[in-house]
Motif scaffolding. Structure first.
Motif, mmCIF file in Angstrom:
data_model
loop_
_atom_site.group_PDB
_atom_site.id
_atom_site.type_symbol
_atom_site.label_atom_id
_atom_site.label_comp_id
_atom_site.label_asym_id
_atom_site.label_seq_id
_atom_site.Cartn_x
_atom_site.Cartn_y
_atom_site.Cartn_z
ATOM 1 N N MET A 175 0.825 -1.213 0.000
ATOM 2 C CA MET A 175 0.000 0.000 0.000
ATOM 3 C C MET A 175 0.863 1.269 0.000
ATOM 4 S SD MET A 175 -3.032 -1.100 2.673
ATOM 5 C CE MET A 175 -4.036 0.350 2.318
ATOM 6 N N LYS A 176 2.180 1.085 -0.164
ATOM 7 C CA LYS A 176 3.136 2.200 -0.282
ATOM 8 C C LYS A 176 3.329 2.947 1.030
ATOM 9 C CE LYS A 176 3.324 1.237 -4.664
ATOM 10 N NZ LYS A 176 4.463 0.452 -5.206
ATOM 11 N N TYR A 177 3.233 2.230 2.144
ATOM 12 C CA TYR A 177 3.539 2.840 3.432
ATOM 13 C C TYR A 177 4.927 2.399 3.892
ATOM 14 C CZ TYR A 177 -1.312 4.295 3.716
ATOM 15 O OH TYR A 177 -2.521 4.884 3.459
ATOM 16 N N VAL A 178 5.627 3.290 4.550
ATOM 17 C CA VAL A 178 6.964 3.025 5.062
ATOM 18 C C VAL A 178 6.866 2.832 6.570
ATOM 19 C CG1 VAL A 178 9.318 3.896 5.319
ATOM 20 C CG2 VAL A 178 8.014 4.410 3.237
ATOM 21 N N VAL A 179 7.407 1.716 7.059
ATOM 22 C CA VAL A 179 7.446 1.444 8.494
ATOM 23 C C VAL A 179 8.741 2.017 9.047
ATOM 24 C CG1 VAL A 179 7.493 -0.324 10.272
ATOM 25 C CG2 VAL A 179 6.049 -0.633 8.238
ATOM 26 N N PHE A 180 8.638 3.055 9.885
ATOM 27 C CA PHE A 180 9.819 3.686 10.474
ATOM 28 C C PHE A 180 10.212 3.021 11.789
ATOM 29 C CE2 PHE A 180 8.318 6.849 7.520
ATOM 30 C CZ PHE A 180 9.482 7.392 7.009
ATOM 31 N N HIS A 181 9.220 2.665 12.577
ATOM 32 C CA HIS A 181 9.476 1.970 13.835
ATOM 33 C C HIS A 181 8.360 0.951 14.030
ATOM 34 C CE1 HIS A 181 12.468 5.013 14.922
ATOM 35 N NE2 HIS A 181 11.587 5.918 14.537
ATOM 36 N N ALA A 182 8.687 -0.133 14.711
ATOM 37 C CA ALA A 182 7.663 -1.142 14.988
ATOM 38 C C ALA A 182 8.078 -1.988 16.178
ATOM 39 C CB ALA A 182 7.423 -2.028 13.770
ATOM 40 N N SER A 183 7.067 -2.496 16.873
ATOM 41 C CA SER A 183 7.273 -3.430 17.984
ATOM 42 C C SER A 183 6.290 -4.573 17.808
ATOM 43 C CB SER A 183 7.048 -2.736 19.322
ATOM 44 O OG SER A 183 7.142 -3.649 20.394
ATOM 45 N N ILE A 184 6.823 -5.807 17.788
ATOM 46 C CA ILE A 184 6.008 -6.994 17.569
ATOM 47 C C ILE A 184 6.189 -7.923 18.757
ATOM 48 C CG2 ILE A 184 5.465 -8.863 15.974
ATOM 49 C CD1 ILE A 184 5.305 -6.026 14.726
ATOM 50 N N VAL A 185 5.088 -8.353 19.370
ATOM 51 C CA VAL A 185 5.164 -9.245 20.531
ATOM 52 C C VAL A 185 4.068 -10.294 20.417
ATOM 53 C CG1 VAL A 185 5.037 -9.437 23.032
ATOM 54 C CG2 VAL A 185 6.069 -7.405 22.003
ATOM 55 N N SER A 186 4.441 -11.551 20.663
ATOM 56 C CA SER A 186 3.461 -12.621 20.791
ATOM 57 C C SER A 186 3.179 -12.815 22.275
ATOM 58 C CB SER A 186 3.996 -13.919 20.182
ATOM 59 O OG SER A 186 4.121 -13.796 18.777
ATOM 60 N N ASP A 187 1.935 -12.555 22.658
ATOM 61 C CA ASP A 187 1.534 -12.642 24.059
ATOM 62 C C ASP A 187 0.620 -13.849 24.223
ATOM 63 O OD1 ASP A 187 0.960 -12.172 26.690
ATOM 64 O OD2 ASP A 187 -0.416 -10.503 26.317
ATOM 65 N N GLY A 188 1.226 -15.006 24.540
ATOM 66 C CA GLY A 188 0.435 -16.229 24.615
ATOM 67 C C GLY A 188 -0.117 -16.570 23.244
ATOM 68 N N GLU A 214 -8.940 7.096 4.454
ATOM 69 C CA GLU A 214 -7.650 6.439 4.313
ATOM 70 C C GLU A 214 -7.390 5.504 5.501
ATOM 71 O OE1 GLU A 214 -3.093 7.615 2.982
ATOM 72 O OE2 GLU A 214 -4.375 9.117 3.942
ATOM 73 N N LYS A 215 -7.734 5.954 6.694
ATOM 74 C CA LYS A 215 -7.551 5.104 7.871
ATOM 75 C C LYS A 215 -8.395 3.841 7.772
ATOM 76 C CE LYS A 215 -6.488 8.942 11.025
ATOM 77 N NZ LYS A 215 -6.929 9.704 12.224
ATOM 78 N N ASN A 216 -9.656 4.004 7.356
ATOM 79 C CA ASN A 216 -10.535 2.841 7.230
ATOM 80 C C ASN A 216 -10.035 1.878 6.158
ATOM 81 O OD1 ASN A 216 -12.330 3.645 9.238
ATOM 82 N ND2 ASN A 216 -13.603 4.819 7.817
ATOM 83 N N HIS A 217 -9.445 2.432 5.089
ATOM 84 C CA HIS A 217 -8.903 1.577 4.029
ATOM 85 C C HIS A 217 -7.751 0.724 4.549
ATOM 86 C CE1 HIS A 217 -7.882 0.095 0.134
ATOM 87 N NE2 HIS A 217 -6.748 0.757 0.055
ATOM 88 N N VAL A 218 -6.886 1.319 5.345
ATOM 89 C CA VAL A 218 -5.776 0.566 5.940
ATOM 90 C C VAL A 218 -6.311 -0.506 6.886
ATOM 91 C CG1 VAL A 218 -3.820 0.725 7.527
ATOM 92 C CG2 VAL A 218 -4.075 2.405 5.689
#
Length: 437
Positions: free
Chosen positions: A279-292, A314-318
């Motif tokens: 969708m042409k978005y750039v991820v600048f920072h991210a945090s991924i956690v599996s919680d159970g 646009e938000k709803n489309h994402v």
């Protein structure tokens, strides 16, 4: 008239910075007692996060945590990974493979999907119906096409498939334009049996199969997600924990913040990162956690033009796009894993047996390794309900003498439990790597 002079640009200048500062990959087994840390530092470029996640996913590694930062022109990621048994990655060959794939000489985008030279890729998109995969497989067999690999996804009453085929007689890819046109016409006739838009395509696109399927479904005009308070009857397979996705502003930093909370599953991180990237978005920072049993994902993003998500549309489309990407691969149906000696028409015969036993394929993954064919089908009954295990036993008796069958029934709170008598461990991503050069 005088000649016009244009400034000269060295075609290799674009990659100069990457060659001067090649990626640095570190495999750390000392810091954590229960997982391996994969650290990647490199010059930033659009899509690099997806490339890294793609490599780790295709190597069959489970990502329990990830911390991502790519602001200021430099890309720094830390992934907490284990193998499919939940153990740390200690095999020297696997460590070398990770370092090679992600390091200075790696080319993950082309390595993962370099099937174009040996096989012909045929893409299909149309309305799903019971038995459709069987009909498609039968047509390909009748047209002397041998299916060596395939993936099929069904979601929101639509189906997307990518088949990798060769000529049955020569075992070579199909190049004759007239023959390819004839194959496409026959397949279109099968797809026209349903409602809505249907199309086929002979692809030269070397994009990874999973990513291509996401694109096909997201670009399909008949595949819009129908929602009712966020989820409707067409939203996909039912599970006990629906995705909860929000998009908020972070005005002081100039980001939009996307939060995802959903049931964890394999390849979840790939599906969400793939969707944002396409969708042409750039991820600048991210945090991924599996919680159970659940996954928590937080992305700080901007559009490639530097803009944040300012409008509600646009938000709803994402939100809808991420919902669809997550639900497409949710598999709450029974999983059938079948292994047999490969032969022309095997996929057609297997899917015919499934259809005759009243089973509908929700998702399929097919691969061929040497002389062995491996087919994995996620099935429900013709009405979309869970499969009666009496049907599975009948199926086992019918095909058990010709192939190895393993059955896994879903458990929404625990890992899938095997209810078959034969044990067979399968991963499509790992097998797909094996038949690449």
């Amino acid at each position: 008239m005088g000649s016009i002079c244009w400034p000269y640009f060295d075609p290799e200048y674009e990659t100069l910075n990457q060659r001067i500062n090649p990626p640095r990959v570190s495999i750390d087994n000392a810091t954590c007692s229960d997982c391996t840390l994969v650290k990647v530092d490199s010059v930033n470029k659009h899509g690099i996060l997806l490339e890294v996640v793609q490599v780790l996913t295709d190597l069959d590694l489970s990502i329990s945590k990830a911390y991502i930062s790519s602001d200021g022109g430099w890309f720094m990621d830390v992934f907490h990974v284990t193998d499919q048994q939940g153990n740390k990655v200690t095999d020297p060959k696997m460590i070398e493979q990770i370092e090679k794939a992600l390091g200075a000489n790696g080319s993950p985008k082309t390595r993962v999907q370099s099937v174009g030279g040996e096989y012909t890729a045929i893409e299909l998109m149309g309305s799903d119906r019971p038995g459709l995969l069987s009909e498609i497989s039968a047509v390909l067999a009748d047209l002397n096409c041998n299916v060596v690999a395939a993936q099929a996804w069904s979601h929101n009453t639509r189906i997307a498939c990518v088949f990798y085929v060769t000529d049955s007689a020569s075992s070579r890819r199909l190049d004759d334009p007239a023959r390819l046109a004839d194959i496409q016409e026959h397949l279109r006739n099968v797809l026209r049996g349903g409602d809505g838009v249907a199309h086929t395509n002979v692809s030269t696109d070397l994009t990874r199969t999973d990513r291509r399927l996401h694109r096909m479904m997201s670009d399909d005009p008949d595949n819009e997600l129908v929602v009712d308070g966020g989820y409707g009857e067409k939203a996909g397979p039912c599970c006990d924990f629906r995705p909860r996705i929000t998009v908020e502003g972070c005005d002081e930093k100039g980001y939009s913040v996307v939060n995802v909370r959903c049931k964890d599953r394999p390849k979840l991180l790939f599906d969400t990162v793939c969707t944002l990237t396409d969708m042409k978005y750039v991820v600048f920072h991210a945090s991924i956690v599996s919680d159970g049993p659940y996954a928590l994902q937080e992305y700080y993003i901007r559009h490639m033009d530097g803009c944040t998500l300012n409008s509600e549309a646009e938000k709803n489309h994402v939100i809808r796009s991420l919902e669809a990407a997550i639900l497409r691969r949710v598999s709450d149906g029974v999983s059938l894993e079948l292994s047999a000696k490969d032969r022309v028409g095997l996929l057609s015969d297997v899917t015919r047996v499934l259809r005759e036993n009243g089973l509908t394929v929700m998702r399929a993954e097919v691969s061929t390794v040497g002389a062995k064919a491996v087919n994995v089908f996620y099935v429900r009954d013709a009405s979309g309900n869970p499969v009666d295990m009496k049907t599975i036993e009948s199926l086992r008796k019918e095909i058990g003498h010709t192939m190895l069958l393993n059955v896994k029934a879903p458990d929404l709170d625990k890992p899938s439990q095997s209810v078959g008598t034969a044990k067979f461990s399968f991963s499509f991503g790992r097998l797909f790597w094996k038949f690449l050069p």
